[in-house]
Write an enzyme that holds these catalytic residues in place. Structure first.
Site, short mmCIF file in Angstrom:
data_model
loop_
_atom_site.label_atom_id
_atom_site.label_comp_id
_atom_site.label_asym_id
_atom_site.label_seq_id
_atom_site.Cartn_x
_atom_site.Cartn_y
_atom_site.Cartn_z
N SER A 178 0.85 -1.19 0.00
CA SER A 178 0.00 0.00 0.00
C SER A 178 0.88 1.23 0.00
O SER A 178 2.07 1.17 0.30
CB SER A 178 -0.89 0.01 1.25
OG SER A 178 -0.15 0.40 2.40
N ASP A 179 0.30 2.38 -0.32
CA ASP A 179 0.99 3.63 -0.06
C ASP A 179 0.80 3.96 1.42
O ASP A 179 0.07 3.27 2.14
CB ASP A 179 0.45 4.74 -0.96
CG ASP A 179 1.51 5.80 -1.28
OD1 ASP A 179 2.43 5.97 -0.46
OD2 ASP A 179 1.41 6.45 -2.33
N TRP A 180 1.45 5.01 1.89
CA TRP A 180 1.46 5.33 3.31
C TRP A 180 0.03 5.41 3.87
O TRP A 180 -0.73 6.31 3.54
CB TRP A 180 2.21 6.65 3.53
CG TRP A 180 2.38 7.02 4.97
CD1 TRP A 180 1.42 7.53 5.80
CD2 TRP A 180 3.57 6.94 5.75
NE1 TRP A 180 1.94 7.77 7.05
CE2 TRP A 180 3.27 7.42 7.05
CE3 TRP A 180 4.88 6.53 5.48
CZ2 TRP A 180 4.21 7.48 8.07
CZ3 TRP A 180 5.83 6.59 6.50
CH2 TRP A 180 5.49 7.06 7.78
#
Length: 771
Positions: free
Chosen positions: A309-311
């Protein structure tokens, strides 16, 4: 060997019940023997990586498998005592339990070694961590920002740039970068265009392959290579209004033909990880999109690495209105195929519970853990968890002279000559009275660009420093302050809009000079993540300064430093020479000086269209034709009432200090599977130079309308004065076909227009028929 492996679990239980406290003894007797078991077959022959992963998975508890799916940001000084209390202590205990698969933003061989040692020696199975970091255009030694590199159209140089970044990053203990960003974007308002390859799918795909190969090399287990990560999957570059974190809503034809091909190219180049993103795509957060991640990426394309995932983008599915709470977000993310959770703690908190509640099948956890473990094996971390922790390499490789030479070469190739009326460039070394004006000229920090978390502030070569090595006739005036305070990565960059102090001094200097170098543009931290703009002009009072100087001296050379295309209509109409230099990294000043004084003949070509006005954005060369494309005597045709349709500078544009003539276009379609297109290119000027020869096609009529022009090939050549070269391209079904709405690749018969030229707007044309 098999009998020994069968009793290993009993030994583990024995040591746990006896509470053996000697960590090294436990590590040697348990983890080393365990790794022997998973590495060899009953006959003593080495197993495949897949067999090793399967054997390891059998030994893991549900919580340990979920732990591999959990990534934490660095949360304490690992060289100090263990954290006590709060979230930091919880994360620390998770590390000791083997409930963490990766860490990010932990750098330095000492820090990485100590953290790796904690996990390898104190967790039950000693599974090593993978350490990630945003190595976007270099680690310490910085290459140009990626958009600038794309302007080189030089795949060998781009690959080498990524290789330099990997060499330095791996020397400090890192083995994974969150790059390359392969998002196609047509909107210069979006700050992250600086991080990608521009607006074109074909060029973007070639660059994706080059950067993946540069980061990963030929052997991922080599201690000077790192795993790459293609991001953001998918369509983040089409965020509405160019606003960061915004939604994306596009049709299937655009998704399949414009957005996805660079990701597919990265997968074909064996990229080991893919990152999803923050955006909704047609109403579904891409982090929770099963169609993208399972059906296309892992299914149709056969991607066998893992998705991160992204942050905190898993947690962000809650405010998106897609997940009811964090527990539900964990379920939806895992089911969709997001294998690792970056810093939202959703998986480590709720996934095991979701499995026990019957909301998610454990096979989904197994698959994700299997993918992550496979990449760790490929990196060689099970053979030697400390293979990236070589203090000697760390001391030797950072800011290495070879790296500096490499990024200088990359920087020179990234510069684009936009305009050069009257051959004002190149400058002569004995040219008298050269004025240099603008705050950015004497700034050795801004030109490093954004996304350079590990590099040292003020470590770049300024423009002023670079050109002073070529001439003693340089006089500098700062002009008014462009920016207020100290621009940085975390805060908004504020421009000076009111204080004109310094303009008078700059005008006086320009008046008594023979030529004026105006160094203007954006600060390096005005582009990048969360740096969207609604205006694309020169920030602050820079245009006022330029106009005032131009009034007293028309011999102005505008040196642009920016992270995106700018709308510089007045500048382009009035200033005789314009050099687009982007933000070029550590060797900025030296690269610009070499081009200004003719030591290097500029060869860059624009990877994004420059608009005349922000109202034209998004603007791109490979648009579709409307039903009323041609000028009419009345108003009822496709146009603006207050602006031209044409861009300021088209995609692929870039001049040279010499001239190139195109002639003798030949099209041989006798072999319908390999249509040959060739043209003759002649250097008709007085200087040696490089030219990027570009091939464009148009499918005149198809079951889905095709763009008015599409790049399908390019070649960079070097020619001495008077020399000619025949450049040949081959058009196969791969170039002539397209994806329909069912994501089926089709090649249809019909008429095709062909253009070979120096940009998307200028070239020689022909046609052929696909039968």
């Amino acid at each position: 060997m098999m009998d020994f492996c069968l009793i290993l679990e009993d030994y583990q239980l024995f040591f746990q019940h006896k509470h053996i406290m000697v960590a090294n003894l436990r590590y040697l007797l348990l983890n080393s023997l365990f790794l022997i078991c998973i590495n060899y077959t009953i006959m003593g022959q080495e197993k495949t990586i897949d067999q090793k992963v399967d054997e390891l998975l059998k030994q893991m508890t549900l919580e340990e498998k979920v732990g591999q799916m959990n990534q934490y940001n660095g949360f304490w000084d690992v060289t100090g005592p263990a954290p006590k209390g709060g979230n930091a202590e919880i994360k620390y205990e998770h590390l000791k339990k083997g409930w963490v698969g990766s860490m990010l933003n932990v750098v330095g061989t000492e820090e990485v070694r100590k953290l790796q040692k904690l996990v390898v020696e104190e967790s039950r199975l000693g599974i090593p961590l993978i350490f990630g970091y945003d190595v976007i255009h270099g680690y310490k030694t910085l290459a140009p920002i990626p958009l600038a590199e794309a302007a080189s159209w030089d795949m060998e140089a781009i690959e080498n740039s990524a290789r330099i970044a990997a060499d330095e990053a791996s020397s400090v203990g890192l083995n994974w970068t969150f790059a390359p960003m392969v998002d196609i974007s047509r909107d210069a308002r979006w700050g992250r265009v600086m991080e990608g390859a521009g607006e074109d799918t074909y060029l973007g795909a070639q660059i994706a392959k080059a950067r993946v190969k540069g980061f990963q090399g030929d052997d991922l287990s080599s201690p000077n290579t790192i795993a790459a990560c293609a991001k953001h999957f998918a369509a983040y570059g089409f965020s509405e209004a160019g606003k960061e974190y915004n939604t994306t809503d596009i049709g299937s034809a655009t998704l399949y033909n414009s957005v996805l091909p660079p990701f597919k190219a990265a997968v074909d180049a064996n990229v080991r990880t893919v990152m999803n993103g923050f955006n909704l795509l047609n109403g579904v957060p891409v982090t929770g999109d099963q169609f993208l991640q399972r059906e296309i990426l892992k299914g149709k394309w056969g991607f066998d690495g893992f998705v991160i995932s992204d942050w905190a983008s898993i947690a962000e599915m809650v405010p998106h209105g897609f997940a009811s709470d964090l527990k539900n977000a964990a379920e939806l993310g895992a089911k969709a195929g997001s294998d690792m959770d970056m810093e939202s703690s959703a998986y480590v908190t709720y996934l095991a519970e979701n499995v026990r509640d019957g909301k998610i099948d454990e096979s989904i956890i197994d698959e994700a853990a299997r993918r992550i473990l496979k990449v760790k094996f490929e990196l060689g971390l099970f053979d030697d968890p400390y293979r990236y922790c070589d203090e000697k390499r760390e001391n030797e490789r950072l800011y290495h002279k070879d790296h500096m030479a490499g990024v200088l070469d990359m920087a020179m190739k990234s510069i684009v000559l936009l305009k050069n009326e009257g051959n004002l460039l190149p400058l002569k070394k004995d040219q008298p009275k050269i004025a240099v004006i603008g705050e950015l000229a004497d700034d050795n920090n801004s030109s490093l660009g954004s996304w350079r978390l590990a590099s040292d502030n003020n470590s770049g070569v300024s423009v002023l420093e670079g050109i002073k090595a070529y001439s003693d006739n340089i006089t500098y005036a700062k002009g008014p302050n462009v920016f207020l305070g100290s621009p940085n990565f975390l805060d908004e960059v504020m421009a000076n809009e009111t204080d004109a102090s310094g303009i008078e001094e700059a005008v006086a200097l320009a008046k008594e000079s023979d030529v004026v170098l105006m160094v203007l543009g954006e600060h390096g931290f005005q582009s990048g993540e969360a740096r969207s703009r609604t205006e694309l002009d020169l920030p602050g009072l820079q245009l006022d300064l330029l106009k005032a100087v131009y009034e007293v001296n028309r011999n102005v050379i505008l040196v642009l430093m920016n992270g995106r295309p700018l709308a510089i209509t007045w500048e382009a109409e009035n200033v005789p020479a314009i050099l687009e230099t982007w933000q070029l990294g550590s060797q900025t000043g030296n690269a610009i000086a070499k081009v200004l004084f003719g030591e290097y003949n500029p060869s860059g070509k624009l990877p994004m269209t420059f608009p005349r006005s922000v109202g034209q954005v998004p603007i791109y060369y490979n648009h579709f034709s409307t039903g009323r494309p041609d000028r009419e005597p009345n108003v009822f045709w496709s146009h603006y009432s207050d602006e031209k349709n044409e861009p300021l500078f088209p995609f692929g544009h870039g001049l040279s200090y010499t001239n190139f003539e195109y002639s003798d276009l030949q099209i041989d379609d006798s072999n319908q599977n390999n249509v040959k297109v060739s043209a003759n290119i002649t250097n008709s000027g007085a200087a040696a130079g490089e030219e990027v020869v570009q091939l464009y096609i148009r499918d005149r009529a198809a079951s889905i309308a095709r763009p008015v022009k599409e790049l399908k090939g390019f070649e960079k050549i070097s020619l001495a004065p008077g020399a000619s070269q025949k450049v040949e391209f081959t058009l196969t079904d791969a170039e002539l076909g397209f994806f329909n709405r069912q994501y089926e690749f089709v090649v249809e018969p019909g008429d095709f227009d062909v253009m070979v030229g120096t940009s998307s707007a200028v070239g020689i044309q022909g046609s052929f028929t696909k039968r």
